[in-house]
Every structure is written in structure tokens, then in C-alpha cells.
Scaffold this motif. Structure first.
Motif, PDB file in Angstrom:
ATOM      1  N   GLU A  94      19.974 -55.564  25.815  1.00  0.00           N
ATOM      2  CA  GLU A  94      20.546 -56.906  25.883  1.00  0.00           C
ATOM      3  C   GLU A  94      20.085 -57.799  24.735  1.00  0.00           C
ATOM      4  O   GLU A  94      20.548 -58.921  24.600  1.00  0.00           O
TER       5      GLU A  94
ATOM      6  N   THR B 203      19.013 -64.995  26.686  1.00  0.00           N
ATOM      7  CA  THR B 203      20.163 -64.576  27.486  1.00  0.00           C
ATOM      8  C   THR B 203      20.459 -65.644  28.537  1.00  0.00           C
ATOM      9  O   THR B 203      19.572 -66.393  28.955  1.00  0.00           O
ATOM     10  N   TYR B 204      21.710 -65.680  28.956  1.00  0.00           N
ATOM     11  CA  TYR B 204      22.164 -66.735  29.851  1.00  0.00           C
ATOM     12  C   TYR B 204      23.024 -66.158  30.967  1.00  0.00           C
ATOM     13  O   TYR B 204      23.627 -65.087  30.834  1.00  0.00           O
ATOM     14  N   SER B 205      23.079 -66.911  32.050  1.00  0.00           N
ATOM     15  CA  SER B 205      23.953 -66.569  33.164  1.00  0.00           C
ATOM     16  C   SER B 205      24.892 -67.742  33.411  1.00  0.00           C
ATOM     17  O   SER B 205      24.449 -68.901  33.482  1.00  0.00           O
TER      18      SER B 205
ATOM     19  N   THR C  25      27.387 -69.313  36.072  1.00  0.00           N
ATOM     20  CA  THR C  25      27.757 -69.280  37.482  1.00  0.00           C
ATOM     21  C   THR C  25      28.842 -70.317  37.733  1.00  0.00           C
ATOM     22  O   THR C  25      28.662 -71.501  37.408  1.00  0.00           O
TER      23      THR C  25
ATOM     24  N   SER D 214      28.960 -65.014  39.239  1.00  0.00           N
ATOM     25  CA  SER D 214      28.010 -65.137  38.126  1.00  0.00           C
ATOM     26  C   SER D 214      28.254 -64.028  37.114  1.00  0.00           C
ATOM     27  O   SER D 214      28.510 -62.877  37.488  1.00  0.00           O
ATOM     28  N   LYS D 215      28.174 -64.378  35.851  1.00  0.00           N
ATOM     29  CA  LYS D 215      28.363 -63.415  34.768  1.00  0.00           C
ATOM     30  C   LYS D 215      27.313 -63.657  33.696  1.00  0.00           C
ATOM     31  O   LYS D 215      26.949 -64.795  33.398  1.00  0.00           O
ATOM     32  N   ALA D 216      26.835 -62.570  33.092  1.00  0.00           N
ATOM     33  CA  ALA D 216      25.943 -62.695  31.941  1.00  0.00           C
ATOM     34  C   ALA D 216      26.768 -63.113  30.731  1.00  0.00           C
ATOM     35  O   ALA D 216      27.855 -62.574  30.477  1.00  0.00           O
TER      36      ALA D 216
ATOM     37  N   TYR E 201      26.449 -64.664  26.426  1.00  0.00           N
ATOM     38  CA  TYR E 201      25.570 -64.659  25.262  1.00  0.00           C
ATOM     39  C   TYR E 201      25.986 -65.766  24.294  1.00  0.00           C
ATOM     40  O   TYR E 201      27.171 -66.029  24.096  1.00  0.00           O
TER      41      TYR E 201
ATOM     42  N   THR F 102      22.704 -71.142  32.818  1.00  0.00           N
ATOM     43  CA  THR F 102      21.256 -71.051  32.997  1.00  0.00           C
ATOM     44  C   THR F 102      20.652 -70.040  32.036  1.00  0.00           C
ATOM     45  O   THR F 102      21.172 -68.936  31.878  1.00  0.00           O
TER      46      THR F 102
ATOM     47  N   THR G  55      18.151 -67.252  31.312  1.00  0.00           N
ATOM     48  CA  THR G  55      17.534 -66.283  32.223  1.00  0.00           C
ATOM     49  C   THR G  55      16.366 -65.531  31.597  1.00  0.00           C
ATOM     50  O   THR G  55      15.473 -65.075  32.308  1.00  0.00           O
TER      51      THR G  55
END
Length: 267
Positions: free
Chosen positions: A79, A136-138, A140, A166-168, A170, A225, A227
Motif C-alpha cells: 500500500e 493512507t486514507y479511508s 466513509t 468505506s473505501k481505501a 489515496y 480519515t 488511517t
């Protein structure tokens, strides 16, 4: 480069935070800026204590320590972003705003002190940009009635009242235009957004198909957010010596990455 102690790495990160908090307060006096909520904690001394702004050389040194001497990554290898961004000074932004290089074990030769391009780089902006892209970010997205907005994120079980996905995602300095026909436009030539940062959502049609608003007074709540990332590494276990001080400092710095609010100027 000789490896630096973990405490030194944390100290550099703290100094970067202090420099940014100081600059943010100055800017907010006139037109509003992003302000660090933790600026009054022990990890962030008062702005009066930060009496001297860093010069280019200091920012370049900070870049090298933070990027190439970072503690073991808190982001899984698959990642991690293997690209580094080097923002040009305005005087050298004739056609492009920044250089992009693959991440290696040290600065490329032409970007080291005395290198052909080192003097062309805005090292402060480069540090800040890479702190963002190396995180890295999430994303939601919640669909709910307006009356339930305040309850999202609490301990209440909202059940069928809230649909959440929720999805990862970038951080990126570019964006690609999308349309509702599931066709990606201008994919070969993304549009530059820097200094704004974009967050792409892969397969967004499938990801969010359950989030259609079908009733009156329904709305979306969108939360981005952080992460994992560079400042989160400070939260890992430290050597016993000075652990108490460093842990306090590290946790505050990690919180900084998520606790940012926009302060409009009252002037």
C-alpha cells in the motif's frame, strides 16, 4: 547516510509541526488557514517560542531524515506510495510544478546538496506534499436521515437507519474526469490539481450503489480519515529510555494528521 536514532526522527517531525503551526497562525490573521488543533500541547510550543523560520537547507535536511530515515513503516508494503514529489520554487515552474522520482534509499544525486536541481526545489512544500502522499486514507460515506447525523460515529446502533460504505483512497496531485456512464474521460492525461489534493475512488459506481437517497430529508455524510502514515510510525513501541516523553510527543503528532480544521479569519 548514517541511521539516525528514533528520538532524532521524532524531534525532526516535531520541528516540522512547529514550523507549520507558526506559519498557519500568521496566515490566519489575514485570510484564514488550516490550523493545528494541537498547537498548544507540549508537542507544539507557543508560536512565540518559534522565533526563526527554517531556510531551504533545513527543510532539505528534514526531507532526508523524514523520508529516508523513517522507522519501520506502519503501512503495508503493497500500500505504500513509491513515488516522491519535489516541488519547484516558483521561479522554476515554467512548465511543470514538480518532479516525480521513484523512492530509493537516498536522494537522487541531482537533488542532493550541491546537485544540479537541488537549488530549484522548494523543500518546505516538498516535505509537506510527501507527508500527505505517504499517508493512507479511508473514505466513509453514510446515507441517513438528517436527524441521525449527530449519532453517526457514536456508540448507538443505528441499524437500518444508516447505510454506510468505506473505501481505501489515496492522495494524488492529479484527477481524472469520470461520468455516470462508467466511462473514464481523459484518463491518459489526468488534470493537475496541486496544490489541491484529490482522492480517487476506484469502482465508485459499484461501491456506492447501495447509497441512493430514496426518501425526503435523507442526506450524505462524507468522512475522510487518515488511517496510517509517517506520523503514525511514532506510535510504535519505543526503546525504554525516554519512552514516556517520546510516546507523548508521538501520539500528539499522530493526532495532528487527523485533527485539522479550517479557521476562518475574524478580521
Amino acid at each position: 547516510m548514517v541511521p539516525v536514532p528514533h528520538s532524532t526522527w521524532l524531534a525532526v517531525l516535531a520541528n516540522v509541526q512547529q514550523q507549520i503551526a507558526h506559519a498557519a497562525k500568521e496566515e490566519s490573521k489575514a485570510n484564514g488557514s488550516w490550523v493545528d488543533l494541537a498547537e498548544d500541547t507540549s508537542a507544539s510550543p507557543s508560536h512565540e517560542q518559534v522565533t526563526q523560520r527554517w531556510q531551504q537547507q533545513q527543510w532539505q535536511n528534514a526531507f532526508e531524515v523524514l523520508i529516508f530515515e523513517a522507522p519501520p513503516a506502519s503501512i503495508p508494503a503493497e500500500e505504500q506510495d513509491d513515488l516522491l514529489f519535489f516541488v519547484y520554487l516558483e521561479a522554476y515552474q515554467a512548465e511543470v510544478l514538480y518532479l516525480v522520482r521513484r523512492k530509493t534509499k537516498a536522494l537522487p544525486v541531482d537533488l542532493r546538496e550541491g546537485g544540479d536541481k537541488a537549488h530549484q526545489i522548494d523543500w518546505k512544500r516538498s516535505v509537506l506534499l510527501n507527508l500527505v502522499t505517504q499517508t493512507t486514507y479511508s473514505l466513509t460515506v453514510s446515507a441517513c436521515q438528517r436527524e441521525h447525523l449527530q449519532s453517526i460515529g457514536g456508540n448507538q446502533d443505528l441499524g437500518k437507519h444508516v447505510v454506510q460504505v468505506s473505501k481505501a483512497v489515496y492522495a494524488s496531485t492529479t484527477k481524472s474526469q469520470l461520468n455516470l456512464n462508467n466511462k473514464r474521460a481523459n484518463d491518459a492525461n489526468p488534470t493537475l490539481t496541486y496544490p489541491d489534493i484529490s482522492f480517487a475512488v476506484e469502482n465508485f459506481e459499484e461501491a456506492f450503489e447501495s447509497l441512493l437517497l430514496t426518501e425526503p430529508k435523507q442526506c450524505y455524510l462524507v468522512l475522510l480519515t487518515a488511517t496510517a502514515g509517517m506520523t503514525f510510525r511514532g506510535k510504535q513501541s519505543l526503546p525504554q529510555a525516554a519512552a514516556s516523553e517520546e510516546t507523548h510527543q508521538a501520539s500528539a503528532l499522530a493526532a495532528d494528521e487527523q485533527m485539522l480544521v479550517h479557521q476562518a479569519s475574524a478580521l
